[in-house]
Motif scaffolding. Structure first.
Motif, PDB file in Angstrom:
ATOM      1  N   TRP A 178       0.792  -1.224   0.000  1.00 36.47           N
ATOM      2  CA  TRP A 178       0.000   0.000   0.000  1.00 36.47           C
ATOM      3  C   TRP A 178       0.829   1.280   0.000  1.00 36.47           C
ATOM      4  CZ3 TRP A 178      -4.727  -0.322  -1.544  1.00 36.47           C
ATOM      5  CH2 TRP A 178      -5.396  -1.544  -1.417  1.00 36.47           C
ATOM      6  N   LEU A 179       2.159   1.185   0.093  1.00 36.14           N
ATOM      7  CA  LEU A 179       2.989   2.392   0.090  1.00 36.14           C
ATOM      8  C   LEU A 179       2.785   3.229  -1.174  1.00 36.14           C
ATOM      9  CD1 LEU A 179       6.429   1.248   1.549  1.00 36.14           C
ATOM     10  CD2 LEU A 179       5.009   3.117   2.392  1.00 36.14           C
ATOM     11  N   PHE A 180       2.844   2.604  -2.330  1.00 34.18           N
ATOM     12  CA  PHE A 180       2.749   3.365  -3.579  1.00 34.18           C
ATOM     13  C   PHE A 180       1.326   3.830  -3.887  1.00 34.18           C
ATOM     14  CE2 PHE A 180       6.913   1.446  -4.008  1.00 34.18           C
ATOM     15  CZ  PHE A 180       7.657   2.569  -4.355  1.00 34.18           C
ATOM     16  N   PRO A 181       0.296   2.998  -3.700  1.00 38.80           N
ATOM     17  CA  PRO A 181      -1.056   3.542  -3.861  1.00 38.80           C
ATOM     18  C   PRO A 181      -1.324   4.702  -2.897  1.00 38.80           C
ATOM     19  CG  PRO A 181      -1.139   1.160  -3.917  1.00 38.80           C
ATOM     20  CD  PRO A 181       0.264   1.538  -3.524  1.00 38.80           C
ATOM     21  N   THR A 235      -0.683  12.260  -3.463  1.00 38.20           N
ATOM     22  CA  THR A 235      -0.302  13.169  -4.541  1.00 38.20           C
ATOM     23  C   THR A 235      -1.542  13.801  -5.173  1.00 38.20           C
ATOM     24  OG1 THR A 235       1.696  11.894  -4.966  1.00 38.20           O
ATOM     25  CG2 THR A 235       0.941  13.352  -6.738  1.00 38.20           C
ATOM     26  N   GLY A 236      -2.606  13.017  -5.296  1.00 36.50           N
ATOM     27  CA  GLY A 236      -3.855  13.561  -5.827  1.00 36.50           C
ATOM     28  C   GLY A 236      -4.382  14.696  -4.977  1.00 36.50           C
ATOM     29  N   SER A 237      -4.336  14.531  -3.675  1.00 35.99           N
ATOM     30  CA  SER A 237      -4.769  15.585  -2.767  1.00 35.99           C
ATOM     31  C   SER A 237      -3.846  16.795  -2.870  1.00 35.99           C
ATOM     32  CB  SER A 237      -4.791  15.054  -1.332  1.00 35.99           C
ATOM     33  OG  SER A 237      -5.241  16.040  -0.443  1.00 35.99           O
ATOM     34  N   LEU A 238      -2.578  16.543  -2.978  1.00 32.18           N
ATOM     35  CA  LEU A 238      -1.582  17.605  -3.122  1.00 32.18           C
ATOM     36  C   LEU A 238      -1.829  18.402  -4.406  1.00 32.18           C
ATOM     37  CD1 LEU A 238       1.117  18.678  -1.867  1.00 32.18           C
ATOM     38  CD2 LEU A 238       2.269  17.048  -3.338  1.00 32.18           C
ATOM     39  N   PRO A 287       0.581  20.300   3.207  1.00 31.62           N
ATOM     40  CA  PRO A 287       1.409  19.599   4.204  1.00 31.62           C
ATOM     41  C   PRO A 287       0.943  18.170   4.470  1.00 31.62           C
ATOM     42  CG  PRO A 287       0.181  21.387   5.242  1.00 31.62           C
ATOM     43  CD  PRO A 287      -0.069  21.477   3.782  1.00 31.62           C
ATOM     44  N   LEU A 288      -0.373  17.951   4.513  1.00 28.54           N
ATOM     45  CA  LEU A 288      -0.859  16.598   4.784  1.00 28.54           C
ATOM     46  C   LEU A 288      -0.555  15.665   3.614  1.00 28.54           C
ATOM     47  CD1 LEU A 288      -2.257  14.792   6.836  1.00 28.54           C
ATOM     48  CD2 LEU A 288      -4.409  15.326   5.698  1.00 28.54           C
ATOM     49  N   GLY A 289      -0.680  16.173   2.394  1.00 28.66           N
ATOM     50  CA  GLY A 289      -0.358  15.349   1.224  1.00 28.66           C
ATOM     51  C   GLY A 289       1.101  14.926   1.219  1.00 28.66           C
ATOM     52  N   ILE A 290       1.983  15.854   1.559  1.00 31.54           N
ATOM     53  CA  ILE A 290       3.409  15.534   1.614  1.00 31.54           C
ATOM     54  C   ILE A 290       3.694  14.551   2.741  1.00 31.54           C
ATOM     55  CG2 ILE A 290       5.706  16.484   2.077  1.00 31.54           C
ATOM     56  CD1 ILE A 290       4.699  19.060   0.599  1.00 31.54           C
ATOM     57  N   LEU A 291       3.172  14.843   3.926  1.00 31.62           N
ATOM     58  CA  LEU A 291       3.426  13.955   5.068  1.00 31.62           C
ATOM     59  C   LEU A 291       2.866  12.550   4.840  1.00 31.62           C
ATOM     60  CD1 LEU A 291       2.797  16.249   8.162  1.00 31.62           C
ATOM     61  CD2 LEU A 291       4.941  15.178   7.490  1.00 31.62           C
ATOM     62  N   ALA A 292       1.605  12.463   4.418  1.00 35.44           N
ATOM     63  CA  ALA A 292       0.967  11.153   4.243  1.00 35.44           C
ATOM     64  C   ALA A 292       1.613  10.360   3.109  1.00 35.44           C
ATOM     65  CB  ALA A 292      -0.526  11.321   3.981  1.00 35.44           C
ATOM     66  N   GLY A 293       2.108  11.049   2.101  1.00 33.10           N
ATOM     67  CA  GLY A 293       2.690  10.348   0.969  1.00 33.10           C
ATOM     68  C   GLY A 293       4.138   9.933   1.162  1.00 33.10           C
ATOM     69  N   VAL A 294       4.928  10.783   1.801  1.00 37.07           N
ATOM     70  CA  VAL A 294       6.367  10.560   1.876  1.00 37.07           C
ATOM     71  C   VAL A 294       6.814   9.937   3.196  1.00 37.07           C
ATOM     72  CG1 VAL A 294       8.607  11.733   1.820  1.00 37.07           C
ATOM     73  CG2 VAL A 294       6.808  12.422   0.233  1.00 37.07           C
ATOM     74  N   ILE A 302      -7.920   3.663  -0.188  1.00 35.68           N
ATOM     75  CA  ILE A 302      -6.471   3.410  -0.194  1.00 35.68           C
ATOM     76  C   ILE A 302      -5.854   3.742   1.160  1.00 35.68           C
ATOM     77  CG2 ILE A 302      -4.262   4.201  -1.140  1.00 35.68           C
ATOM     78  CD1 ILE A 302      -5.746   4.471  -3.861  1.00 35.68           C
ATOM     79  N   HIS A 303      -6.148   4.924   1.684  1.00 36.43           N
ATOM     80  CA  HIS A 303      -5.593   5.304   2.995  1.00 36.43           C
ATOM     81  C   HIS A 303      -6.050   4.348   4.094  1.00 36.43           C
ATOM     82  CE1 HIS A 303      -3.704   8.881   1.510  1.00 36.43           C
ATOM     83  NE2 HIS A 303      -4.812   9.589   1.375  1.00 36.43           N
TER      84      HIS A 303
END
Length: 115
Positions: free
Chosen positions: A5-8, A14-17, A53-60, A106-107
């Motif tokens: 699930w890391l990449f999905p 990224t979509g939210s970002l 910020p949430l998109g970056i944190l949750a994704g990376v 996904i999340h």
């Protein structure tokens, strides 16, 4: 961390970002308004302030760390996307409902797959 699930999760984040960037650069693109007013600008900036910020944190962050902090951020991302589904439904915005539903799923799956 080996997790399917890391990449999905990264794609959903990224979509939210990207949505946050669109809201900031072209507010009428998300609202469909022909003329954007001050109140609408305020809410779109608030969306951007959350999404970036949430998109970056949750994704990376899950690529580099594990534990309760990462789980909390993923749970927050899933919850926010679930609320966005409700908002999309109330607006009759099918695209918002579909996109936010996919991100919520996904999340959520990623959250439950965390150790």
């Amino acid at each position: 961390m080996q997790n399917f699930w890391l990449f999905p999760n990264l794609l959903a984040s990224t979509g939210s970002l990207v949505g946050g960037i669109i809201a900031f650069t072209n507010p009428s693109a998300l609202s469909g308004s022909s003329q954007v007013n001050d109140g609408e600008l305020c809410y779109q900036r608030m969306y951007t302030a959350r999404a970036l910020p949430l998109g970056i944190l949750a994704g990376v962050l899950p690529f580099y760390h594990e534990g309760p902090v990462v789980a909390s951020i993923i749970l927050a991302a899933a919850t926010i996307q679930a609320v966005d589904v409700t908002i999309g439904y109330s607006k009759g915005d099918r695209g918002m409902m579909i996109g936010a539903s996919v991100a919520t799923v996904i999340h959520t799956f990623f959250f439950f797959s965390l150790d």
